[in-house]
Each structure stands twice: as structure tokens, then as C-alpha cells.
Motif scaffolding. Sequence first.
Motif, PDB file in Angstrom:
ATOM      1  N   SER A  16       0.727  -1.269  -0.053  1.00  0.00           N
ATOM      2  CA  SER A  16      -0.066  -0.103   0.005  1.00  0.00           C
ATOM      3  C   SER A  16       0.754   1.374   0.028  1.00  0.00           C
ATOM      4  CB  SER A  16      -0.939   0.301   1.299  1.00  0.00           C
ATOM      5  OG  SER A  16       0.070   0.092   2.597  1.00  0.00           O
ATOM      6  N   LEU A  17       2.042   0.994   0.043  1.00  0.00           N
ATOM      7  CA  LEU A  17       3.046   2.332   0.176  1.00  0.00           C
ATOM      8  C   LEU A  17       2.808   3.186  -1.310  1.00  0.00           C
ATOM      9  CD1 LEU A  17       5.178   3.705   1.760  1.00  0.00           C
ATOM     10  CD2 LEU A  17       6.965   2.543   0.589  1.00  0.00           C
ATOM     11  N   PRO A  18       2.833   2.614  -2.460  1.00  0.00           N
ATOM     12  CA  PRO A  18       2.410   3.557  -3.552  1.00  0.00           C
ATOM     13  C   PRO A  18       1.275   4.506  -3.438  1.00  0.00           C
ATOM     14  CG  PRO A  18       3.309   1.490  -4.327  1.00  0.00           C
ATOM     15  CD  PRO A  18       3.065   1.521  -3.039  1.00  0.00           C
ATOM     16  N   ASP A  19       0.138   3.877  -2.843  1.00  0.00           N
ATOM     17  CA  ASP A  19      -1.160   4.589  -2.749  1.00  0.00           C
ATOM     18  C   ASP A  19      -1.079   5.659  -1.837  1.00  0.00           C
ATOM     19  OD1 ASP A  19      -2.458   2.869  -4.431  1.00  0.00           O
ATOM     20  OD2 ASP A  19      -3.123   1.431  -2.940  1.00  0.00           O
ATOM     21  N   LEU A  20      -0.320   5.178  -0.636  1.00  0.00           N
ATOM     22  CA  LEU A  20      -0.073   6.441   0.155  1.00  0.00           C
ATOM     23  C   LEU A  20       0.893   7.522  -0.294  1.00  0.00           C
ATOM     24  CD1 LEU A  20      -0.274   7.115   3.214  1.00  0.00           C
ATOM     25  CD2 LEU A  20       1.897   6.185   3.650  1.00  0.00           C
ATOM     26  N   ILE A  21       1.855   7.352  -1.101  1.00  0.00           N
ATOM     27  CA  ILE A  21       2.623   8.350  -1.595  1.00  0.00           C
ATOM     28  C   ILE A  21       1.872   9.050  -2.638  1.00  0.00           C
ATOM     29  CG2 ILE A  21       4.784   8.842  -3.082  1.00  0.00           C
ATOM     30  CD1 ILE A  21       6.099   6.386  -1.573  1.00  0.00           C
ATOM     31  N   PHE A  22       1.259   8.490  -3.447  1.00  0.00           N
ATOM     32  CA  PHE A  22       0.270   9.373  -4.371  1.00  0.00           C
ATOM     33  C   PHE A  22      -0.914  10.055  -3.861  1.00  0.00           C
ATOM     34  CE2 PHE A  22       1.853   6.318  -7.644  1.00  0.00           C
ATOM     35  CZ  PHE A  22       2.771   7.153  -8.417  1.00  0.00           C
ATOM     36  N   SER A  23      -1.542   9.454  -2.636  1.00  0.00           N
ATOM     37  CA  SER A  23      -2.335  10.390  -1.878  1.00  0.00           C
ATOM     38  C   SER A  23      -1.698  11.708  -1.316  1.00  0.00           C
ATOM     39  CB  SER A  23      -2.982   9.525  -0.710  1.00  0.00           C
ATOM     40  OG  SER A  23      -3.589   8.427  -1.373  1.00  0.00           O
ATOM     41  N   VAL A  24      -0.617  11.557  -0.804  1.00  0.00           N
ATOM     42  CA  VAL A  24       0.164  12.709  -0.046  1.00  0.00           C
ATOM     43  C   VAL A  24       0.498  13.898  -1.356  1.00  0.00           C
ATOM     44  CG1 VAL A  24       2.267  13.473   1.050  1.00  0.00           C
ATOM     45  CG2 VAL A  24       1.095  11.437   1.774  1.00  0.00           C
ATOM     46  N   LEU A  25       1.100  13.223  -2.378  1.00  0.00           N
ATOM     47  CA  LEU A  25       1.545  13.883  -3.478  1.00  0.00           C
ATOM     48  C   LEU A  25       0.336  14.952  -3.914  1.00  0.00           C
ATOM     49  CD1 LEU A  25       3.511  15.040  -5.702  1.00  0.00           C
ATOM     50  CD2 LEU A  25       2.856  12.957  -6.917  1.00  0.00           C
ATOM     51  N   PHE A  26      -0.896  13.986  -4.109  1.00  0.00           N
ATOM     52  CA  PHE A  26      -2.177  14.774  -4.560  1.00  0.00           C
ATOM     53  C   PHE A  26      -2.597  15.909  -3.580  1.00  0.00           C
ATOM     54  CE2 PHE A  26      -6.855  14.767  -5.285  1.00  0.00           C
ATOM     55  CZ  PHE A  26      -6.805  15.246  -6.450  1.00  0.00           C
ATOM     56  N   PHE A  27      -2.365  15.677  -2.464  1.00  0.00           N
ATOM     57  CA  PHE A  27      -2.775  16.423  -1.184  1.00  0.00           C
ATOM     58  C   PHE A  27      -1.989  17.816  -1.524  1.00  0.00           C
ATOM     59  CE2 PHE A  27      -1.903  18.359   3.005  1.00  0.00           C
ATOM     60  CZ  PHE A  27      -3.091  18.646   3.132  1.00  0.00           C
ATOM     61  N   PHE A  28      -0.688  17.740  -1.590  1.00  0.00           N
ATOM     62  CA  PHE A  28       0.163  18.858  -1.737  1.00  0.00           C
ATOM     63  C   PHE A  28      -0.052  19.581  -2.888  1.00  0.00           C
ATOM     64  CE2 PHE A  28       2.596  16.641   1.595  1.00  0.00           C
ATOM     65  CZ  PHE A  28       2.501  17.764   2.523  1.00  0.00           C
ATOM     66  N   ILE A  30      -2.861  20.046  -4.665  1.00  0.00           N
ATOM     67  CA  ILE A  30      -4.198  20.754  -4.117  1.00  0.00           C
ATOM     68  C   ILE A  30      -4.031  21.812  -3.536  1.00  0.00           C
ATOM     69  CG2 ILE A  30      -6.616  20.226  -3.559  1.00  0.00           C
ATOM     70  CD1 ILE A  30      -6.279  18.905  -6.353  1.00  0.00           C
ATOM     71  N   VAL A  31      -3.353  21.693  -2.529  1.00  0.00           N
ATOM     72  CA  VAL A  31      -3.347  22.760  -1.162  1.00  0.00           C
ATOM     73  C   VAL A  31      -2.250  23.727  -1.632  1.00  0.00           C
ATOM     74  CG1 VAL A  31      -2.521  22.948   1.069  1.00  0.00           C
ATOM     75  CG2 VAL A  31      -4.043  21.125   0.448  1.00  0.00           C
ATOM     76  N   THR A  32      -1.370  23.392  -2.340  1.00  0.00           N
ATOM     77  CA  THR A  32      -0.008  24.339  -2.508  1.00  0.00           C
ATOM     78  C   THR A  32      -0.484  25.482  -3.535  1.00  0.00           C
ATOM     79  OG1 THR A  32       1.495  22.596  -2.131  1.00  0.00           O
ATOM     80  CG2 THR A  32       2.336  24.589  -2.981  1.00  0.00           C
ATOM     81  N   HIS A  33      -0.005  26.425  -3.282  1.00  0.00           N
ATOM     82  CA  HIS A  33      -0.383  27.757  -4.273  1.00  0.00           C
ATOM     83  C   HIS A  33       0.753  27.967  -4.730  1.00  0.00           C
ATOM     84  CE1 HIS A  33      -1.902  31.512  -5.699  1.00  0.00           C
ATOM     85  NE2 HIS A  33      -0.889  32.069  -5.310  1.00  0.00           N
ATOM     86  N   MET A  34       0.944  27.806  -6.315  1.00  0.00           N
ATOM     87  CA  MET A  34       2.203  28.264  -6.870  1.00  0.00           C
ATOM     88  C   MET A  34       2.376  29.697  -7.284  1.00  0.00           C
ATOM     89  SD  MET A  34       3.446  25.058  -6.843  1.00  0.00           S
ATOM     90  CE  MET A  34       4.674  25.048  -8.105  1.00  0.00           C
ATOM     91  N   ARG A  35       3.600  30.438  -6.862  1.00  0.00           N
ATOM     92  CA  ARG A  35       3.555  31.838  -7.352  1.00  0.00           C
ATOM     93  C   ARG A  35       3.908  31.928  -8.904  1.00  0.00           C
ATOM     94  NH1 ARG A  35       8.374  35.417  -5.033  1.00  0.00           N
ATOM     95  NH2 ARG A  35       8.838  33.454  -4.359  1.00  0.00           N
ATOM     96  N   GLN A  36       3.001  32.687  -9.219  1.00  0.00           N
ATOM     97  CA  GLN A  36       3.068  32.890 -10.806  1.00  0.00           C
ATOM     98  C   GLN A  36       4.042  33.927 -11.299  1.00  0.00           C
ATOM     99  OE1 GLN A  36      -0.996  33.423 -11.771  1.00  0.00           O
ATOM    100  NE2 GLN A  36      -1.598  31.247 -11.492  1.00  0.00           N
ATOM    101  N   VAL A  37       4.278  34.851 -10.205  1.00  0.00           N
ATOM    102  CA  VAL A  37       5.088  36.118 -11.028  1.00  0.00           C
ATOM    103  C   VAL A  37       6.340  36.357 -10.026  1.00  0.00           C
ATOM    104  CG1 VAL A  37       5.254  38.506 -11.103  1.00  0.00           C
ATOM    105  CG2 VAL A  37       2.997  37.294 -11.813  1.00  0.00           C
ATOM    106  N   THR A  38       7.358  36.350 -10.469  1.00  0.00           N
ATOM    107  CA  THR A  38       8.698  36.815  -9.628  1.00  0.00           C
ATOM    108  C   THR A  38       8.683  38.261  -9.663  1.00  0.00           C
ATOM    109  OG1 THR A  38       9.742  34.820 -10.676  1.00  0.00           O
ATOM    110  CG2 THR A  38      11.259  36.429  -9.904  1.00  0.00           C
ATOM    111  N   LEU A  39       8.721  38.569  -8.436  1.00  0.00           N
ATOM    112  CA  LEU A  39       8.858  39.884  -7.936  1.00  0.00           C
ATOM    113  C   LEU A  39      10.122  40.783  -8.322  1.00  0.00           C
ATOM    114  CD1 LEU A  39       6.681  40.193  -4.805  1.00  0.00           C
ATOM    115  CD2 LEU A  39       6.042  40.809  -7.208  1.00  0.00           C
TER     116      LEU A  39
END
Length: 152
Positions: A16-28, A30-39
Amino acid sequence: MFKRKRHEMPGLNTASLPDLIFSVLFFFMIVTHMRQVTLKVKYQVPQGTELTRLVKKSAVSHIYIGKPTADQKGRFGDDTKIQMNDKYVSTSEIIDYVSAEKSRMSSEDQQQMVVSIKADKNTKMSVITDVKLALRQAKALRINYSATESKK
């Protein structure tokens, strides 16, 4: 005479390790906001009291106004600069940028388009007025000024 039996530890089940890794990857993802502009400009956000949050952020275009950052000062000096989409622009180029932003949006987002001005609190009002006039010529009439909540 007496021989001790060696007991081996059973192997760890990693099925079940690959399922767990993909679940954590999918969570991050969804949650992570990528910066689109370099100030490329530095700005201190002014403080205000009557603030509201933007509702639909997909229809927001940002304009950053401030002094160039330390690594940009050598090339561009100390004058106040206007930045849109990782590039310094003049007030005359704002019209082209806003029309390009409108063309990449859906028709529903074009009606609700908001231009958010993130200006340094020490920026001269003449620069902000020039930006507002350019936005008016580009038919971008909904303008938002970014600020932080003042502590009272």
C-alpha cells in the motif's frame, strides 16, 4: 547439545506504500499555491481599516509598483518601476498588457475582471494616477488596492 532457534523478523508489507505516496502528493498539489510572478520590485503594503477580500481570484490581474529589488538596482536605477507578469512596463504598455490579459480570460471572467494594484506605501500618487489613467483607456474600470489590516 541445545541449539537455539533463530526467529526471523517477517518482512514489511509495502503493497500500500505507492497508494499512500500518491495520496500525499495529490494533497500537496491541491493545497499548494504556486507563485506565478517573480517580484522584481519591493514594496511595503500600506495598512487600512475597511478591507474586503476578493471573491473570484481567477479574474484578477496584478500590477506591482515599487522600487527595484537589490539585484535589479544596477540595471534599472532607483526610480519607481511598474511590473506586470515578470516584466517592467511603462504606463503606455499597460493598455496592451490588460487587453492581452482580457483575451486569455473566459467571457464571464472578462466581465468580472479586477486589476489589483500592489503599490509601495511610499509610491508617489502621480505614478498611481498614471496607472489608473492607462487602465481607464484599456477599459479596465474595476480597480482594487492591496493593503493589510491595521493593528489598532
